[in-house]
Design a protein around this motif. Structure first.
Motif, short mmCIF file in Angstrom:
data_model
loop_
_atom_site.label_atom_id
_atom_site.label_comp_id
_atom_site.label_asym_id
_atom_site.label_seq_id
_atom_site.Cartn_x
_atom_site.Cartn_y
_atom_site.Cartn_z
N PHE A 296 31.46 49.40 33.35
CA PHE A 296 31.15 48.06 32.66
C PHE A 296 29.88 47.25 33.56
O PHE A 296 29.85 46.18 32.82
CB PHE A 296 32.30 47.49 32.83
CG PHE A 296 33.59 47.99 32.35
CD1 PHE A 296 33.74 48.65 31.06
CD2 PHE A 296 35.10 48.04 33.38
CE1 PHE A 296 34.60 49.35 30.66
CE2 PHE A 296 35.80 48.68 32.76
CZ PHE A 296 35.94 49.44 31.30
N GLY A 297 29.54 48.01 34.51
CA GLY A 297 28.29 47.28 35.00
C GLY A 297 28.49 46.11 36.04
O GLY A 297 27.49 45.43 36.38
N VAL A 298 29.65 45.45 36.09
CA VAL A 298 29.75 44.62 37.07
C VAL A 298 31.26 45.09 38.19
O VAL A 298 31.81 46.04 37.71
CB VAL A 298 30.36 43.24 36.43
CG1 VAL A 298 28.85 42.66 35.79
CG2 VAL A 298 31.45 43.48 35.85
N LYS A 299 31.02 44.34 39.32
CA LYS A 299 31.88 44.99 40.15
C LYS A 299 32.93 44.10 40.59
O LYS A 299 32.84 42.59 40.78
CB LYS A 299 31.30 45.26 41.67
CG LYS A 299 32.18 45.88 42.69
CD LYS A 299 31.35 46.23 44.08
CE LYS A 299 32.15 47.23 44.85
NZ LYS A 299 31.35 47.88 45.91
N GLY A 325 43.02 41.20 40.67
CA GLY A 325 41.64 41.20 40.94
C GLY A 325 41.06 39.93 40.26
O GLY A 325 41.57 39.19 39.40
N LYS A 326 39.72 39.87 40.70
CA LYS A 326 39.06 38.57 40.19
C LYS A 326 37.64 39.10 39.52
O LYS A 326 37.17 40.20 40.30
CB LYS A 326 38.74 37.49 41.19
CG LYS A 326 40.18 36.71 41.59
CD LYS A 326 40.14 35.58 40.32
CE LYS A 326 41.55 34.82 40.85
NZ LYS A 326 41.76 33.71 39.82
N LEU A 327 37.08 38.48 38.69
CA LEU A 327 35.87 39.11 38.24
C LEU A 327 34.77 37.85 37.94
O LEU A 327 35.10 36.83 37.06
CB LEU A 327 35.93 39.80 36.74
CG LEU A 327 34.60 40.55 36.44
CD1 LEU A 327 34.19 41.65 37.42
CD2 LEU A 327 34.99 41.36 35.04
N ALA A 328 33.65 37.91 38.46
CA ALA A 328 32.67 36.88 38.39
C ALA A 328 31.37 37.56 39.17
O ALA A 328 31.62 37.91 40.29
CB ALA A 328 32.85 35.61 38.91
N PRO A 329 30.23 37.72 38.38
CA PRO A 329 29.82 37.22 36.93
C PRO A 329 30.80 38.32 35.92
O PRO A 329 31.14 39.39 36.26
CB PRO A 329 28.47 37.57 37.00
CG PRO A 329 28.34 38.88 37.95
CD PRO A 329 29.00 38.46 38.94
N LEU A 330 30.67 37.86 34.90
CA LEU A 330 31.55 38.39 33.68
C LEU A 330 30.74 39.64 33.22
O LEU A 330 29.64 39.77 33.37
CB LEU A 330 31.78 37.36 32.39
CG LEU A 330 32.68 36.29 32.83
CD1 LEU A 330 32.94 35.36 31.77
CD2 LEU A 330 33.96 36.93 33.60
N ILE A 331 31.49 40.36 32.52
CA ILE A 331 31.06 41.59 31.86
C ILE A 331 29.87 41.23 30.62
O ILE A 331 30.30 40.23 29.92
CB ILE A 331 32.04 42.55 31.32
CG1 ILE A 331 32.96 42.81 32.58
CG2 ILE A 331 31.46 43.88 30.82
CD1 ILE A 331 34.18 43.51 32.06
N ASP A 332 28.82 41.83 30.41
CA ASP A 332 28.15 41.54 29.16
C ASP A 332 28.89 41.87 28.00
O ASP A 332 29.70 42.75 27.67
CB ASP A 332 26.85 42.34 29.26
CG ASP A 332 25.89 42.50 28.17
OD1 ASP A 332 25.10 41.48 28.22
OD2 ASP A 332 26.25 43.03 27.16
N LYS A 333 28.50 40.86 27.16
CA LYS A 333 29.22 40.73 25.60
C LYS A 333 29.17 42.25 24.84
O LYS A 333 30.09 42.45 24.33
CB LYS A 333 28.78 39.65 24.97
CG LYS A 333 28.95 38.08 25.44
CD LYS A 333 28.61 37.09 24.54
CE LYS A 333 29.08 35.78 25.02
NZ LYS A 333 28.51 34.72 24.08
N ASP A 334 27.99 42.68 24.92
CA ASP A 334 27.60 43.90 24.21
C ASP A 334 28.69 45.12 24.96
O ASP A 334 29.31 45.90 24.12
CB ASP A 334 26.31 44.66 24.06
CG ASP A 334 25.58 43.62 23.54
OD1 ASP A 334 26.11 42.87 22.49
OD2 ASP A 334 24.19 43.48 23.59
N VAL A 335 28.72 45.00 26.16
CA VAL A 335 29.67 45.96 26.77
C VAL A 335 31.11 45.80 26.63
O VAL A 335 31.72 46.56 26.34
CB VAL A 335 29.36 45.91 28.35
CG1 VAL A 335 30.39 46.84 29.03
CG2 VAL A 335 27.97 46.45 28.73
N MET A 336 31.32 44.55 26.60
CA MET A 336 32.53 44.07 26.20
C MET A 336 33.13 44.57 24.82
O MET A 336 34.13 45.16 24.81
CB MET A 336 32.91 42.54 26.08
CG MET A 336 33.17 42.00 27.57
SD MET A 336 34.32 42.07 28.30
CE MET A 336 35.50 40.89 27.32
#
Length: 373
Positions: A296-299, A325-336
């Protein structure tokens, strides 16, 4: 199979057997919601729900299902997301998908009337010999056999049948037996009585023979071998699958959920992000982070351990280590979108259908306790 495979069948007084069995059922049958009427649609729904599921579990599901989809037409037109939500927790979701496909076919091909012949009803998706026999006998009063595990257990004892009931070909023996024994005037009560007898009296292991209404007809009881029947040899082994999952939130306290593939196990249900573990070289937290970032491109930041969830399917067992878990920055909208991911509030989550295993994960997350469920 020929009747020489059922050598005790000719020794039974079939009229007396029917009378004893049906008289008991008329007095002792359980008050179950699908017995309120003989609506073929309701009979069909109940029989599909009862496959591999206990009656006590099915009752509230059946009531809710009929409340949400009171007629065949309304169910045929229903959205799959809502159907899966109605079925959430019952498992074996292919059952309700096949039911939905078949009901739509009934609506389109048979003007909304469930077929009343073996040839036509057996063509419907997910309708096997047992379901067909149950609908035809219970809803339409047709003298058709309805052979499930309960019935095979009962008849294997009554007729002293020692064939392995785990073999598909053995079903034919029991179907032949029922065609000989069934009451043509009351096929609905006859079939339901056999099922009820298996559920309440002629149970697995040691049956309650002293309470049995057809004990005097039972050859296994006469020979004292009732606890040894039915013969059932299964060699299939389940496979353990190790998984790691995380319940991930964002700054708005929304939860990240993922829609499973349209085919395969638990198709189209929603879940929390998870990955099958295929290496022991990394700690599970690190493995999850690396897999998540690769996909998903983010950790994400993986926090505390929540629970270890063990969930048993018919052919495999999931062992899931679950973290927060926590996520920031968020996943790209297209990837979502392409990955079928979605952020939802806790309230919104109530509209999505989750497998039991993921319901357990969320319950453990909410309770804040670290425990094995």
């Amino acid at each position: 199979m020929k009747n020489h495979d059922i050598q005790h069948l000719s020794k039974i007084d079939s009229i007396s057997f029917r009378n004893d069995l049906i008289s008991w059922f008329e007095k002792e049958q359980r008050d179950l919601p699908w017995r309120k009427d003989q609506d073929p649609y309701k009979v069909w729904v109940s029989e599909i729900m009862l496959q591999q599921t206990r009656v006590e579990t099915v009752i509230p599901y059946f009531n809710r299902f009929i409340d949400w989809f009171p007629t065949l037409e309304e169910f045929a037109e229903a959205d799959e997301e809502r159907i899966l939500k109605a079925w959430e927790g019952l498992g074996y979701y292919s059952r309700v998908r096949n039911l939905h496909s078949a009901v739509k076919e009934v609506q389109e091909t048979y003007n909304g009337v469930v077929p009343d012949t073996p040839a036509e009803i057996s063509k419907l998706k997910g309708v096997g010999p047992y379901t067909a026999g149950a609908i035809l006998s219970i809803a339409y009063g047709k003298a058709e056999p309805a052979v499930d595990g309960n019935v095979m257990r009962v008849l294997s004892r009554i007729l002293l049948i020692k064939e392995d009931i785990a073999k598909p070909k053995t079903r034919k023996i029991f179907e032949d037996a029922i065609r000989e024994l069934i009451d043509p005037a009351k096929p609905s009560f006859f079939n339901q009585a056999l099922m009820e007898l298996g559920a309440l009296i002629c149970t697995p292991g040691v049956p309650a023979c002293l309470l049995c209404p057809v004990r005097e007809h039972c050859f296994a009881f006469q020979e004292g071998v009732q606890a040894e029947l039915p013969v059932k040899n299964q060699t299939r082994k389940s496979r353990d699958v190790q998984l790691v999952a995380a319940i991930i939130t964002n700054e708005k306290d929304e939860f990240l959920i993922h829609k499973r593939a349209a085919k395969g196990l638990l198709a189209n249900l929603w879940e929390f992000p998870n990955f099958e573990i295929h290496t022991q070289l990394l700690p599970k937290r690190s493995f999850f982070q690396e897999q998540f970032e690769a996909d998903f491109g983010v950790k994400p930041s993986v926090g505390e351990f929540i629970a270890k969830i063990d969930h048993v399917f018919s052919h495999l067992v999931w062992n899931v280590d679950t973290f927060s878990g926590k996520l920031a920055p968020l996943i790209d909208k297209d990837v979502m979108e392409s990955s079928k991911l979605r952020w939802v509030s806790e309230k919104e989550m109530e509209d999505y259908a989750f497998p039991v295993s993921h319901q357990k994960m969320f319950a453990a997350y909410k309770s804040g306790t670290k425990r094995l469920l």
